[in-house]
Design a protein around this motif. Structure first.
Motif, PDB file in Angstrom:
ATOM      1  N   GLN A  59     141.655  87.912  99.548  1.00 42.30           N
ATOM      2  CA  GLN A  59     140.193  87.970  99.543  1.00 42.30           C
ATOM      3  C   GLN A  59     139.670  88.137  98.119  1.00 42.30           C
ATOM      4  N   ALA A  60     140.335  88.980  97.349  1.00 41.78           N
ATOM      5  CA  ALA A  60     139.920  89.206  95.968  1.00 41.78           C
ATOM      6  C   ALA A  60     140.080  87.940  95.135  1.00 41.78           C
ATOM      7  N   ILE A  61     141.176  87.224  95.314  1.00 43.02           N
ATOM      8  CA  ILE A  61     141.399  86.003  94.544  1.00 43.02           C
ATOM      9  C   ILE A  61     140.366  84.943  94.896  1.00 43.02           C
ATOM     10  N   VAL A  62     140.004  84.852  96.169  1.00 40.61           N
ATOM     11  CA  VAL A  62     138.968  83.903  96.584  1.00 40.61           C
ATOM     12  C   VAL A  62     137.654  84.207  95.859  1.00 40.61           C
ATOM     13  N   ILE A  63     137.319  85.489  95.757  1.00 41.55           N
ATOM     14  CA  ILE A  63     136.096  85.877  95.041  1.00 41.55           C
ATOM     15  C   ILE A  63     136.177  85.454  93.580  1.00 41.55           C
ATOM     16  N   LEU A  64     137.309  85.703  92.942  1.00 46.18           N
ATOM     17  CA  LEU A  64     137.468  85.328  91.539  1.00 46.18           C
ATOM     18  C   LEU A  64     137.322  83.825  91.351  1.00 46.18           C
ATOM     19  N   LEU A  65     137.918  83.054  92.244  1.00 44.37           N
ATOM     20  CA  LEU A  65     137.822  81.594  92.138  1.00 44.37           C
ATOM     21  C   LEU A  65     136.392  81.115  92.349  1.00 44.37           C
ATOM     22  N   GLU A  66     135.705  81.684  93.330  1.00 42.81           N
ATOM     23  CA  GLU A  66     134.330  81.268  93.597  1.00 42.81           C
ATOM     24  C   GLU A  66     133.402  81.622  92.438  1.00 42.81           C
ATOM     25  N   GLU A  67     133.676  82.736  91.789  1.00 47.08           N
ATOM     26  CA  GLU A  67     132.807  83.168  90.700  1.00 47.08           C
ATOM     27  C   GLU A  67     132.989  82.327  89.428  1.00 47.08           C
ATOM     28  N   THR A  68     134.009  81.476  89.382  1.00 41.88           N
ATOM     29  CA  THR A  68     134.133  80.579  88.223  1.00 41.88           C
ATOM     30  C   THR A  68     133.019  79.544  88.216  1.00 41.88           C
ATOM     31  N   THR A  69     132.283  79.423  89.323  1.00 41.42           N
ATOM     32  CA  THR A  69     131.133  78.503  89.369  1.00 41.42           C
ATOM     33  C   THR A  69     129.817  79.266  89.467  1.00 41.42           C
ATOM     34  N   PRO A  73     126.839  82.994  83.175  1.00 42.67           N
ATOM     35  CA  PRO A  73     127.965  82.726  82.273  1.00 42.67           C
ATOM     36  C   PRO A  73     128.909  83.915  82.125  1.00 42.67           C
ATOM     37  N   ASP A  74     128.374  85.140  82.099  1.00 42.67           N
ATOM     38  CA  ASP A  74     129.241  86.301  81.938  1.00 42.67           C
ATOM     39  C   ASP A  74     130.184  86.438  83.125  1.00 42.67           C
ATOM     40  N   CYS A  75     129.699  86.104  84.333  1.00 46.91           N
ATOM     41  CA  CYS A  75     130.560  86.193  85.510  1.00 46.91           C
ATOM     42  C   CYS A  75     131.608  85.086  85.507  1.00 46.91           C
ATOM     43  N   ARG A  76     131.229  83.899  85.052  1.00 47.97           N
ATOM     44  CA  ARG A  76     132.223  82.827  84.947  1.00 47.97           C
ATOM     45  C   ARG A  76     133.334  83.242  83.979  1.00 47.97           C
ATOM     46  N   ALA A  77     132.941  83.844  82.858  1.00 50.56           N
ATOM     47  CA  ALA A  77     133.932  84.271  81.867  1.00 50.56           C
ATOM     48  C   ALA A  77     134.811  85.390  82.407  1.00 50.56           C
ATOM     49  N   MET A  78     134.199  86.359  83.088  1.00 54.52           N
ATOM     50  CA  MET A  78     134.958  87.466  83.652  1.00 54.52           C
ATOM     51  C   MET A  78     135.988  86.979  84.663  1.00 54.52           C
ATOM     52  N   SER A  79     135.589  86.030  85.509  1.00 54.93           N
ATOM     53  CA  SER A  79     136.509  85.550  86.541  1.00 54.93           C
ATOM     54  C   SER A  79     137.698  84.843  85.906  1.00 54.93           C
ATOM     55  N   LEU A  80     137.470  84.085  84.855  1.00 54.04           N
ATOM     56  CA  LEU A  80     138.572  83.404  84.176  1.00 54.04           C
ATOM     57  C   LEU A  80     139.546  84.403  83.585  1.00 54.04           C
ATOM     58  N   GLU A  81     139.014  85.438  82.960  1.00 55.54           N
ATOM     59  CA  GLU A  81     139.898  86.424  82.353  1.00 55.54           C
ATOM     60  C   GLU A  81     140.708  87.164  83.417  1.00 55.54           C
ATOM     61  N   ALA A  82     140.075  87.469  84.525  1.00 57.74           N
ATOM     62  CA  ALA A  82     140.793  88.151  85.607  1.00 57.74           C
ATOM     63  C   ALA A  82     141.877  87.265  86.208  1.00 57.74           C
ATOM     64  N   LEU A  83     141.625  85.960  86.280  1.00 57.00           N
ATOM     65  CA  LEU A  83     142.585  85.039  86.885  1.00 57.00           C
ATOM     66  C   LEU A  83     143.829  84.835  86.024  1.00 57.00           C
ATOM     67  N   ASN A  84     143.857  85.416  84.829  1.00 57.79           N
ATOM     68  CA  ASN A  84     145.079  85.373  84.034  1.00 57.79           C
ATOM     69  C   ASN A  84     146.256  85.973  84.798  1.00 57.79           C
ATOM     70  N   ARG A  85     145.972  86.849  85.746  1.00 58.42           N
ATOM     71  CA  ARG A  85     147.044  87.457  86.522  1.00 58.42           C
ATOM     72  C   ARG A  85     147.597  86.501  87.571  1.00 58.42           C
ATOM     73  N   THR A  86     146.907  85.395  87.821  1.00 61.26           N
ATOM     74  CA  THR A  86     147.363  84.414  88.807  1.00 61.26           C
ATOM     75  C   THR A  86     147.296  83.021  88.172  1.00 61.26           C
ATOM     76  N   PRO A  87     148.206  82.705  87.252  1.00 61.83           N
ATOM     77  CA  PRO A  87     148.133  81.433  86.523  1.00 61.83           C
ATOM     78  C   PRO A  87     148.090  80.205  87.418  1.00 61.83           C
ATOM     79  N   GLY A  88     148.765  80.273  88.565  1.00 56.85           N
ATOM     80  CA  GLY A  88     148.749  79.128  89.457  1.00 56.85           C
ATOM     81  C   GLY A  88     147.349  78.795  89.940  1.00 56.85           C
ATOM     82  N   ARG A  89     146.532  79.820  90.196  1.00 54.92           N
ATOM     83  CA  ARG A  89     145.140  79.608  90.612  1.00 54.92           C
ATOM     84  C   ARG A  89     144.267  79.296  89.397  1.00 54.92           C
ATOM     85  N   LEU A  90     144.559  79.952  88.292  1.00 56.63           N
ATOM     86  CA  LEU A  90     143.754  79.764  87.085  1.00 56.63           C
ATOM     87  C   LEU A  90     143.734  78.308  86.637  1.00 56.63           C
TER      88      LEU A  90
END
Length: 366
Positions: A59-69, A73-90
């Motif tokens: 559920q958390a990863i889905v939120i991070l992916l959705e927030e990339t759109t 801009p600050d939320c898009r940037a935050m989601s990208l940085e957080a997704l560093n923990r899941t390179p396959g999704r990033l």
């Protein structure tokens, strides 16, 4: 008092993107939708049930992916940085992020490519080497070096003399992350070089970032400069104090543990504790240093009226690595502010990763 959102390196992402600490919540429903997994459950259920933890992580990863759109801009940037923990999704969202109209998002996206060494993204990074923004060019140079050891990162050094303290701080931070001790001389000179058009506060923050890079490259004399900022003498010093407290954890300075504990408990002359930003930054670093008892400080601020404080509280929950904190974090996924939901999602991924591999650095998943 203005204070940058120092929420791990998500905080750096927000500064690059030009966001303020307070932010502006969109007020809509959570990107995750529906009920929190903690609704109707015993508080210990998520912590004890591996299946519930896996569902919460997804559920958390889905939120991070959705927030990339996100429209922010600050939320898009935050989601990208957080997704560093899941390179396959990033990597699925990077091509669009590297071409984002916001310079902060482009910079964070390029940094993410380097941090996760996603070599397949190099063709998308190369155009950013001539981006109009120096912040983006610095991140692109970093990414190229991390993905190709033969790439010469020397051009990054020119930004250490830039008159813009944010540009100088960004260059120092990423040079420190590259881990090449030969850059120490340049960093030392950059710390001495004046920035006549910048405010004293901006200069101080840049100097702290430079000191952090120096410590990472082996110059332990810079530790004293960071520790000195833990003793604010004026209200305008508090932003530097929050950043210094965060840096202490990043450079693993266990010698400053007592000073951080003091910050969490310090009472000023008006009988008030230090600002929440400072106490939370100290609690987060103490957790990094092996003292994860700061959850009570985060708990004090989960309902703060300032969304940046709630987001920072979520970050502290994540730094503790404690399964018990998954319950309040699952509830924070329903916060009306995007920034808070993102920080909670990032913290959930961090805790569940840690629980899946035990103590120590977690292996990055998909």
């Amino acid at each position: 008092m203005r204070m940058a959102a120092q929420i791990s390196r998500i905080g750096l992402a927000m500064v690059v993107a030009g966001a303020t600490a307070a932010g502006t919540g969109c007020g809509g429903p959570s990107a995750g939708g529906g009920k929190s997994l903690s609704d109707g459950q015993d508080p210990g259920t998520i912590a004890a049930d591996p299946v519930a933890r896996t569902q919460l992580r997804e559920q958390a990863i889905v939120i991070l992916l959705e927030e990339t759109t996100s429209s922010r801009p600050d939320c898009r940037a935050m989601s990208l940085e957080a997704l560093n923990r899941t390179p396959g999704r990033l990597k699925t969202v990077l091509p669009k992020a590297l071409a984002d109209p916001n310079l902060g998002v482009r910079a964070v996206a390029a940094t993410a490519v380097g941090r996760s060494r996603l070599t397949e993204q190099i063709d998308n990074v190369q155009p950013l080497l001539v981006d109009p923004s120096p912040m983006v060019r610095i991140s692109a140079l970093y990414a190229m070096r991390r993905c190709d050891e033969s790439f010469d990162p020397t051009p990054m050094s020119i930004y250490l003399t830039d008159n813009n303290p944010r540009v100088r701080a960004q260059a120092a931070f990423l040079i420190g992350d590259l881990g090449d001790p030969s850059a120490l001389g340049m960093l030392t000179e950059a710390a001495r070089d004046s920035m006549p058009r910048a405010s004293a506060g901006e200069v101080r923050l840049a100097q702290l970032q430079i000191a952090e890079a120096r410590v990472k490259l082996g110059d332990n004399t810079a530790v004293d400069e960071i520790r000195a900022a833990l003793y604010p003498s004026r209200p305008e010093d508090l932003e530097a104090t929050a950043l210094a407290a965060q840096i202490i954890g990043e450079v693993n300075d266990k010698g400053a543990i007592d000073q951080l504990v003091f910050l969490t408990a310090r009472i000023d002359e008006t009988k008030r504790p230090m600002p929440a930003e400072v106490r939370l930054a100290a609690a987060g670093s103490l957790a990094k240093l092996g003292l994860p008892r700061g959850s009570f400080i985060a708990s004090e601020h989960v309902k703060d009226t300032n969304p940046a404080i709630r987001a920072q509280a979520a970050y502290v929950f994540g730094e503790t690595g404690q399964a018990a904190n998954l319950t309040p974090l699952s509830q924070m996924l329903e916060d009306p502010d995007e920034q808070v939901r993102l920080s909670a999602a990032y913290a959930i991924v961090k805790i569940t990763d840690r629980l899946s591999v035990g103590p120590g650095p977690a292996a990055k998943g998909t």
